[in-house]
Scaffold this active site. Sequence first.
Site, mmCIF file in Angstrom:
data_model
loop_
_atom_site.group_PDB
_atom_site.id
_atom_site.type_symbol
_atom_site.label_atom_id
_atom_site.label_comp_id
_atom_site.label_asym_id
_atom_site.label_seq_id
_atom_site.Cartn_x
_atom_site.Cartn_y
_atom_site.Cartn_z
ATOM 1 N N GLY A 58 0.815 -1.209 0.000
ATOM 2 C CA GLY A 58 0.000 0.000 0.000
ATOM 3 C C GLY A 58 0.850 1.260 0.000
ATOM 4 O O GLY A 58 1.903 1.322 -0.625
ATOM 5 N N SER A 59 0.381 2.254 0.722
ATOM 6 C CA SER A 59 0.970 3.595 0.644
ATOM 7 C C SER A 59 2.433 3.683 1.052
ATOM 8 O O SER A 59 3.133 4.582 0.586
ATOM 9 C CB SER A 59 0.138 4.574 1.481
ATOM 10 O OG SER A 59 -1.117 4.764 0.855
ATOM 11 N N VAL A 60 2.926 2.794 1.879
ATOM 12 C CA VAL A 60 4.353 2.869 2.229
ATOM 13 C C VAL A 60 5.224 2.669 0.991
ATOM 14 O O VAL A 60 6.371 3.117 0.951
ATOM 15 C CB VAL A 60 4.766 1.880 3.345
ATOM 16 C CG1 VAL A 60 4.069 2.222 4.649
ATOM 17 C CG2 VAL A 60 4.526 0.448 2.954
ATOM 18 N N LYS A 62 4.851 4.137 -1.775
ATOM 19 C CA LYS A 62 4.973 5.413 -2.494
ATOM 20 C C LYS A 62 6.363 5.999 -2.352
ATOM 21 O O LYS A 62 6.831 6.721 -3.238
ATOM 22 C CB LYS A 62 3.882 6.375 -2.029
ATOM 23 C CG LYS A 62 2.494 5.920 -2.465
ATOM 24 C CD LYS A 62 1.387 6.745 -1.847
ATOM 25 C CE LYS A 62 0.032 6.192 -2.298
ATOM 26 N NZ LYS A 62 -1.076 6.762 -1.563
#
Length: 193
Positions: A58-60, A62
Amino acid sequence: NYWTNLRFNLNDKNSIYSDKDLATLSGIADEEEYNQTYAALREQQWKNKAITELYYPGSVFKVITGSAALEERAISLNSSFNCGQMMVVADREIHCWSTYSHGTQDFTTAMTNSCNPAFIQIGQALGKDKFFDYFKAYGFTEPTGIDLPGEQKSIVYNADTMTETSLASNSFGQTFKVTPIQMITAVATAVNG
Protein backbone atom coordinates in the site's frame (compact mmCIF):
# COMPACT_ATOMS: atom_id res chain seq x y z
CA ASN A 1 -6.33 -10.68 24.07
CA TYR A 2 -4.31 -13.44 22.39
CA TRP A 3 -0.90 -11.97 23.22
CA THR A 4 -1.50 -11.34 26.94
CA ASN A 5 -1.72 -15.08 27.66
CA LEU A 6 1.52 -16.05 25.92
CA ARG A 7 4.42 -17.20 28.09
CA PHE A 8 7.27 -17.93 25.70
CA ASN A 9 10.26 -19.99 26.71
CA LEU A 10 12.78 -19.87 23.88
CA ASN A 11 14.48 -22.97 25.28
CA ASP A 12 11.29 -24.99 24.88
CA LYS A 13 10.05 -24.62 21.32
CA ASN A 14 7.79 -27.67 21.46
CA SER A 15 5.33 -26.48 24.09
CA ILE A 16 2.19 -24.51 23.30
CA TYR A 17 2.01 -21.34 25.40
CA SER A 18 -1.32 -19.76 24.50
CA ASP A 19 -4.21 -20.58 26.88
CA LYS A 20 -6.56 -20.30 23.90
CA ASP A 21 -4.54 -22.83 21.89
CA LEU A 22 -4.26 -25.15 24.88
CA ALA A 23 -8.05 -25.01 25.26
CA THR A 24 -8.44 -25.88 21.57
CA LEU A 25 -6.17 -28.89 22.01
CA SER A 26 -7.98 -30.06 25.14
CA GLY A 27 -11.17 -30.44 23.12
CA ILE A 28 -9.63 -32.85 20.59
CA ALA A 29 -9.99 -36.56 21.41
CA ASP A 30 -8.69 -38.08 18.15
CA GLU A 31 -4.91 -38.60 18.41
CA GLU A 32 -4.16 -37.93 14.74
CA GLU A 33 -6.24 -34.74 14.68
CA TYR A 34 -4.62 -33.66 17.99
CA ASN A 35 -1.11 -34.16 16.58
CA GLN A 36 -1.91 -32.27 13.38
CA THR A 37 -3.51 -29.39 15.28
CA TYR A 38 -0.65 -29.33 17.80
CA ALA A 39 1.94 -29.12 15.00
CA ALA A 40 0.01 -26.33 13.23
CA LEU A 41 -0.40 -24.31 16.45
CA ARG A 42 3.26 -24.74 17.37
CA GLU A 43 4.30 -23.62 13.89
CA GLN A 44 2.01 -20.57 14.05
CA GLN A 45 3.32 -19.66 17.49
CA TRP A 46 6.92 -19.47 16.27
CA LYS A 47 6.26 -18.01 12.83
CA ASN A 48 8.22 -14.87 12.03
CA LYS A 49 5.67 -12.91 10.04
CA ALA A 50 8.25 -10.34 8.91
CA ILE A 51 9.74 -12.99 6.62
CA THR A 52 7.03 -15.65 6.19
CA GLU A 53 3.97 -13.57 5.37
CA LEU A 54 3.25 -11.65 2.18
CA TYR A 55 1.16 -8.48 2.17
CA TYR A 56 0.11 -5.62 -0.11
CA PRO A 57 2.39 -2.77 1.01
CA GLY A 58 0.00 0.00 0.00
CA SER A 59 0.97 3.59 0.64
CA VAL A 60 4.35 2.87 2.23
CA PHE A 61 5.42 1.82 -1.28
CA LYS A 62 4.97 5.41 -2.49
CA VAL A 63 8.46 6.11 -1.10
CA ILE A 64 9.85 3.65 -3.66
CA THR A 65 7.87 5.01 -6.62
CA GLY A 66 8.72 8.58 -5.68
CA SER A 67 12.42 7.95 -5.17
CA ALA A 68 12.70 6.09 -8.49
CA ALA A 69 10.94 8.89 -10.39
CA LEU A 70 13.09 11.56 -8.73
CA GLU A 71 16.29 9.59 -9.40
CA GLU A 72 15.37 9.18 -13.08
CA ARG A 73 14.34 12.83 -13.29
CA ALA A 74 10.93 11.74 -14.58
CA ILE A 75 9.56 14.26 -12.07
CA SER A 76 10.95 16.96 -9.78
CA LEU A 77 9.93 18.20 -6.37
CA ASN A 78 8.06 21.00 -8.16
CA SER A 79 6.20 18.78 -10.64
CA SER A 80 2.44 19.22 -10.57
CA PHE A 81 -0.07 16.40 -10.05
CA ASN A 82 -3.83 16.63 -10.11
CA CYS A 83 -6.19 14.67 -7.90
CA GLY A 84 -9.84 14.75 -8.86
CA GLN A 85 -10.49 12.02 -6.23
CA MET A 86 -10.56 9.46 -9.06
CA MET A 87 -8.57 8.71 -12.18
CA VAL A 88 -9.43 6.59 -15.21
CA VAL A 89 -6.65 4.28 -16.37
CA ALA A 90 -7.43 2.18 -19.44
CA ASP A 91 -10.97 1.00 -18.65
CA ARG A 92 -10.76 1.31 -14.87
CA GLU A 93 -11.69 3.95 -12.36
CA ILE A 94 -9.06 4.11 -9.62
CA HIS A 95 -9.95 6.17 -6.58
CA CYS A 96 -7.88 8.07 -4.11
CA TRP A 97 -8.13 6.84 -0.54
CA SER A 98 -9.72 10.16 0.43
CA THR A 99 -13.35 11.11 -0.04
CA TYR A 100 -12.38 14.52 -1.42
CA SER A 101 -10.14 15.87 -4.16
CA HIS A 102 -6.60 16.93 -3.28
CA GLY A 103 -6.59 19.24 -6.31
CA THR A 104 -3.28 20.33 -7.83
CA GLN A 105 -0.26 19.49 -5.69
CA ASP A 106 3.50 19.32 -5.93
CA PHE A 107 5.46 16.15 -5.12
CA THR A 108 5.92 16.91 -1.41
CA THR A 109 2.22 17.66 -0.98
CA ALA A 110 1.25 14.53 -2.95
CA MET A 111 3.51 12.45 -0.68
CA THR A 112 2.12 14.13 2.43
CA ASN A 113 -1.44 13.52 1.21
CA SER A 114 -0.54 9.96 0.19
CA CYS A 115 -2.50 10.68 -2.98
CA ASN A 116 -3.15 7.64 -5.19
CA PRO A 117 -3.91 9.57 -8.42
CA ALA A 118 -0.70 11.58 -8.00
CA PHE A 119 1.32 8.38 -7.66
CA ILE A 120 -0.41 6.89 -10.69
CA GLN A 121 0.81 9.93 -12.62
CA ILE A 122 4.30 9.51 -11.14
CA GLY A 123 4.34 5.84 -12.15
CA GLN A 124 3.20 6.77 -15.65
CA ALA A 125 5.97 9.39 -15.91
CA LEU A 126 8.50 6.75 -14.86
CA GLY A 127 7.11 4.12 -17.28
CA LYS A 128 6.78 0.38 -16.74
CA ASP A 129 10.33 -0.54 -17.78
CA LYS A 130 12.04 1.94 -15.43
CA PHE A 131 9.47 1.18 -12.73
CA PHE A 132 10.36 -2.50 -12.90
CA ASP A 133 14.11 -1.74 -13.03
CA TYR A 134 13.79 0.03 -9.68
CA PHE A 135 11.40 -2.58 -8.33
CA LYS A 136 14.13 -5.13 -8.99
CA ALA A 137 16.97 -2.88 -7.78
CA TYR A 138 15.16 -2.35 -4.47
CA GLY A 139 15.10 -6.12 -4.00
CA PHE A 140 11.42 -6.94 -4.44
CA THR A 141 11.94 -9.71 -6.99
CA GLU A 142 13.93 -12.01 -4.71
CA PRO A 143 14.18 -12.85 -1.01
CA THR A 144 16.47 -10.62 1.05
CA GLY A 145 18.64 -13.57 2.06
CA ILE A 146 18.26 -12.81 5.77
CA ASP A 147 19.77 -15.59 7.87
CA LEU A 148 16.41 -16.90 9.09
CA PRO A 149 14.39 -19.89 7.87
CA GLY A 150 11.17 -19.62 5.89
CA GLU A 151 11.61 -16.39 3.94
CA GLN A 152 8.92 -16.16 1.26
CA LYS A 153 9.29 -15.01 -2.32
CA SER A 154 7.24 -12.01 -3.39
CA ILE A 155 4.39 -12.16 -5.90
CA VAL A 156 5.02 -9.42 -8.47
CA TYR A 157 4.50 -8.35 -12.04
CA ASN A 158 7.50 -8.04 -14.32
CA ALA A 159 7.94 -5.50 -17.12
CA ASP A 160 6.57 -7.99 -19.68
CA THR A 161 3.37 -8.75 -17.77
CA MET A 162 2.74 -5.25 -16.43
CA THR A 163 -0.17 -3.46 -18.07
CA GLU A 164 -1.14 0.20 -17.93
CA THR A 165 -3.60 -0.67 -15.16
CA SER A 166 -1.18 -2.80 -13.14
CA LEU A 167 1.50 -0.08 -13.41
CA ALA A 168 -1.07 2.38 -12.02
CA SER A 169 -1.99 0.17 -9.07
CA ASN A 170 1.62 -0.91 -8.46
CA SER A 171 2.63 2.77 -8.27
CA PHE A 172 0.76 3.15 -5.00
CA GLY A 173 1.55 -0.30 -3.59
CA GLN A 174 -1.33 -2.51 -4.70
CA THR A 175 -1.71 -5.70 -6.80
CA PHE A 176 1.57 -7.24 -5.71
CA LYS A 177 2.72 -8.82 -2.47
CA VAL A 178 6.04 -8.60 -0.63
CA THR A 179 7.32 -9.49 2.83
CA PRO A 180 7.63 -6.85 5.54
CA ILE A 181 11.42 -7.44 5.64
CA GLN A 182 11.64 -6.64 1.89
CA MET A 183 9.67 -3.43 2.43
CA ILE A 184 11.77 -2.38 5.43
CA THR A 185 14.97 -3.07 3.50
CA ALA A 186 13.79 -1.08 0.48
CA VAL A 187 12.67 1.95 2.54
CA ALA A 188 15.99 1.90 4.43
CA THR A 189 17.76 1.89 1.07
CA ALA A 190 15.68 4.81 -0.20
CA VAL A 191 16.18 7.03 2.84
CA ASN A 192 19.88 6.21 3.06
CA GLY A 193 20.49 7.10 -0.58
